[in-house]
Design an enzyme around this catalytic site. Structure first.
Site, mmCIF file in Angstrom:
data_model
loop_
_atom_site.group_PDB
_atom_site.id
_atom_site.type_symbol
_atom_site.label_atom_id
_atom_site.label_comp_id
_atom_site.label_asym_id
_atom_site.label_seq_id
_atom_site.Cartn_x
_atom_site.Cartn_y
_atom_site.Cartn_z
ATOM 1 N N ASP A 357 0.827 -1.204 0.000
ATOM 2 C CA ASP A 357 0.000 0.000 0.000
ATOM 3 C C ASP A 357 0.866 1.261 0.000
ATOM 4 O OD1 ASP A 357 0.888 -0.364 2.588
ATOM 5 O OD2 ASP A 357 -1.089 -0.290 3.515
ATOM 6 N N HIS A 361 0.486 4.138 -2.613
ATOM 7 C CA HIS A 361 0.381 5.545 -2.226
ATOM 8 C C HIS A 361 1.331 6.404 -3.061
ATOM 9 C CE1 HIS A 361 -0.112 8.747 1.003
ATOM 10 N NE2 HIS A 361 0.975 9.166 0.360
ATOM 11 N N GLU A 362 2.595 6.010 -3.124
ATOM 12 C CA GLU A 362 3.579 6.806 -3.860
ATOM 13 C C GLU A 362 3.268 6.859 -5.350
ATOM 14 O OE1 GLU A 362 5.168 8.559 -2.074
ATOM 15 O OE2 GLU A 362 5.259 7.454 -0.206
ATOM 16 N N HIS A 365 0.572 9.290 -6.217
ATOM 17 C CA HIS A 365 1.041 10.671 -6.336
ATOM 18 C C HIS A 365 1.470 10.954 -7.774
ATOM 19 C CE1 HIS A 365 0.683 12.285 -2.367
ATOM 20 N NE2 HIS A 365 1.441 11.360 -1.806
ATOM 21 N N TYR A 376 -0.131 21.142 -3.360
ATOM 22 C CA TYR A 376 0.258 20.479 -2.115
ATOM 23 C C TYR A 376 0.247 21.461 -0.946
ATOM 24 C CZ TYR A 376 2.351 16.539 0.358
ATOM 25 O OH TYR A 376 2.588 15.478 1.204
ATOM 26 N N GLU A 385 -3.175 13.888 -0.566
ATOM 27 C CA GLU A 385 -2.701 12.804 0.301
ATOM 28 C C GLU A 385 -3.777 11.737 0.501
ATOM 29 O OE1 GLU A 385 0.113 11.827 1.772
ATOM 30 O OE2 GLU A 385 1.175 13.368 0.660
ATOM 31 N N GLU A 409 0.539 -0.952 7.391
ATOM 32 C CA GLU A 409 0.519 -1.899 8.512
ATOM 33 C C GLU A 409 1.616 -2.956 8.417
ATOM 34 O OE1 GLU A 409 -1.436 -3.826 5.199
ATOM 35 O OE2 GLU A 409 -1.659 -1.816 6.079
ATOM 36 N N TYR A 412 4.962 -0.992 9.649
ATOM 37 C CA TYR A 412 4.927 -0.201 10.879
ATOM 38 C C TYR A 412 5.247 -1.074 12.093
ATOM 39 C CZ TYR A 412 3.072 2.935 14.487
ATOM 40 O OH TYR A 412 2.919 3.736 15.596
ATOM 41 N N ASP A 419 -0.557 -4.292 15.389
ATOM 42 C CA ASP A 419 -0.860 -3.013 16.045
ATOM 43 C C ASP A 419 -1.295 -1.939 15.053
ATOM 44 O OD1 ASP A 419 1.629 -2.813 14.871
ATOM 45 O OD2 ASP A 419 2.419 -1.450 16.387
ATOM 46 N N ASP A 456 2.558 21.182 8.726
ATOM 47 C CA ASP A 456 2.237 20.118 7.772
ATOM 48 C C ASP A 456 1.594 20.714 6.514
ATOM 49 O OD1 ASP A 456 1.921 17.445 6.819
ATOM 50 O OD2 ASP A 456 -0.119 17.356 7.632
ATOM 51 N N HIS A 461 -1.363 15.985 5.568
ATOM 52 C CA HIS A 461 -1.454 14.601 6.036
ATOM 53 C C HIS A 461 -2.541 14.451 7.096
ATOM 54 C CE1 HIS A 461 2.769 14.798 4.545
ATOM 55 N NE2 HIS A 461 2.436 13.631 4.050
#
Length: 552
Positions: A357, A361-362, A365, A376, A385, A409, A412, A419, A456, A461
């Site tokens: 994922d 995501h990248e 973009h 942005y 985002e 996930e 991380y 978690d 930010d 984000h």
């Protein structure tokens, strides 16, 4: 992204005009499609603005698309002043089969004809680029090889400016945006929008390798018959037809955890500079490279097969990844040219190349940059985002066949199983956020709770989670703040969001525009009946009601 533990200005606020299926915004008989678009947009100007500027129309069509499935025609425009494009402006206009305008997004600039803006540059493009290089290298150190530098003369904040983007990998990843006053050489604004010799006689060969999770991956690479070495370049076939397949080049390189030392040109293919990932047999022993390479192909498969999109630019552009960026870099990024992956510190994040994922995501973009190019900053940046998160999740679900609404996930806290991830699309408030941003200490899931500060880049984000929650509700349904949404499933939801992104959103679109663009996209695909929205459109409306994004 810039992912940065949370995957990671235009001149106009975004706005939109929305019409139901039975409504028509503008009719003009006897005109061509282009003439209808121009006439409609000119009709939105008041007073003297109803007349075109001295050197031509205020509106320039930059792309057009005919949708045979719905028998509709769609264009994107950018505004211009005396032939010079204006940064951050744009409209999308949709025509039905009768050449009537039935939908349009993006406000038009009034009183532009009264503006007095210089149109002749006093400094050259080369001088402006030198100013950018000085600024970039003052921030990250000497750059001996830029991945790419692009420049365009535009109007920015009512000033003639060179809008310059510079992509870097070494000594630090960056996607630097500079706005250089073309008459004085001053830096008007700058920010880093990081979303965070040829080989002879090569032949494709089957290879394999373990990814960062120890799973065997089989794919095609290229072998140099003279050296007997195999390199990580794949002519990936996905979509198209048997006689005319879409072939997208996929290349993966190794930064070797380099810091200030530049990449060395090692017989890189296709103009890219970097260390080759190579093997003397059919097995690649670099799990991060294997992961980045195969994840690129899986996400490309998703866009090709689900959305009929031929790579990120829809023109078959090469997909380039570089792994082992920096030392224990806790990030992944799109720098305007390629995907960049750090190894993580092994505590907060594992190898970011492992996240399917994250790759989605990248790469999204890249899709956004080649379609609406959402600014942005502030709300448009949050939508940018969010869409990267949404298609990252959809792409992973497509490739794995499992439902997973956590972002990142797999990478991380690698030593703490189960978690969650860096963000949750299904339950944004379950993920903690620094109270520096919001007193609640968690990501917002309602528009009233959005972050309104300047950190930010205005919460690109942080506030992305609001639209993420809407996408989850549209897909899987649920009750949120007392509003019940009947989910329509991923297959329908992803088509709605893709259509909204590619046909209706404009560079300055915010949350209200996202709502209306999604509603219009749904109405295109799932027609109203007897004046009532379809179940799909009703779900979209209810979802944005549930997260508090108002209709007006």
């Amino acid at each position: 992204m810039a992912l940065s533990l949370a995957f990671g200005g235009g001149v106009l606020p975004s706005g939109s005009t929305f019409a139901q299926e039975s409504q028509v915004l503008f009719q003009a008989e006897g005109l061509s499609k282009h003439e209808v678009v121009q006439a409609y947009l000119q009709s939105q100007l008041t007073g003297v603005q109803a007349k075109s500027l001295g050197t031509g129309s205020q509106f320039k069509i930059i792309s057009e698309y005919t949708d045979s499935a719905t028998n509709t025609y769609h264009v994107r425009t950018i505004e211009q002043y005396k032939g010079i494009p204006i940064y951050g402006t744009g409209q999308t206009v949709a025509l039905n089969s009768n050449n009537d305008v039935f939908a349009s997004f993006g406000k038009v600039t009034q009183n532009l004809g009264r503006s007095l803006i210089p149109t002749e540059a006093s400094i050259s493009e080369e001088e402006a680029i030198d100013i950018v290089k000085q600024g970039v290298e003052a921030e990250i150190g000497e750059v001996k090889g830029y991945d790419g530098i692009e420049s365009e003369l535009m109007i920015f904040q009512n000033r003639l400016a060179y809008v310059i983007t510079a992509s870097t990998s070494i000594p630090a990843p960056g996607y630097f945006h500079y706005f250089i006053d073309a008459t004085t050489g001053d830096v008007i604004e700058e920010f880093n929008a990081l979303h965070e010799a040829e080989l002879p006689d090569v032949e494709p060969v089957p290879v394999k390798g373990l990814n960062v999770f120890g799973k065997m991956q089989n794919f095609i690479a290229v072998k140099d018959a003279t050296t007997n070495k195999t390199y990580m370049h794949t002519p990936h076939i996905s979509g198209g037809t048997t006689t005319n397949p879409n072939i997208v080049g996929v290349s993966t390189y190794d930064a070797r955890r380099m810091g200030e030392t530049p990449f060395i040109l090692l017989s890189a293919l296709f103009g890219f500079t970097g260390f080759e990932v190579e093997t003397g047999n059919s097995f690649f022993a670099d799990p991060a490279a294997v992961s980045a390479h195969t994840n690129s192909m899986k996400i490309n498969d998703y866009f090709q097969k689900i959305h009929k999109r031929n790579s990120l630019d829809d023109k078959g552009m090469r997909l380039i990844s570089t792994v082992h960026i920096g030392s224990k870099w806790n990030n992944a990024a799109w720098n305007g040219k390629q995907m960049l992956y750090g190894d993580g510190d092994g505590i907060i994040l594992g190898s970011l190349a492992g996240g399917l994922d994250v790759a989605g995501h990248e790469m999204t973009h890249g899709v956004i940059e080649n379609t609406t190019d959402l600014i942005y900053q502030d709300e448009s940046g949050a939508i940018n985002e969010s869409l990267a998160d949404i298609f990252g999740a959809y792409g992973e679900m497509y490739a794995t066949g499992t439902v997973d609404w956590d972002m990142g996930e797999d990478i991380y806290t690698p030593n703490i199983p189960g978690d969650g991830g860096l963000r949750s699309l299904s339950d944004p408030t379950s993920v903690r956020l620094s109270t520096t941003y919001l007193p609640s200490g968690h990501y917002p899931d309602h528009y009233d709770d959005r972050y309104l500060g300047t950190l930010d880049r205005g919460g690109v984000h942080i506030n992305s989670s609001i639209n993420n929650k809407a996408a989850y509700l549209i897909t899987d349904g649920g009750t949120h703040y007392g509003v019940t949404v009947q989910g329509i499933g991923r297959t329908k939801a992803e088509k709605i969001f893709y259509r909204a992104l590619t046909l209706y959103l404009t560079p300055s679109s915010g949350f209200k525009d996202m709502r209306e663009a999604a509603i219009q996209a749904s109405r295109d695909l799932y027609k109203d009946r007897n004046g009532q929205p379809s179940p799909e459109t009703a779900a979209v409306i209810a979802a944005y009601d549930a997260v508090g994004v108002p209709a007006e």
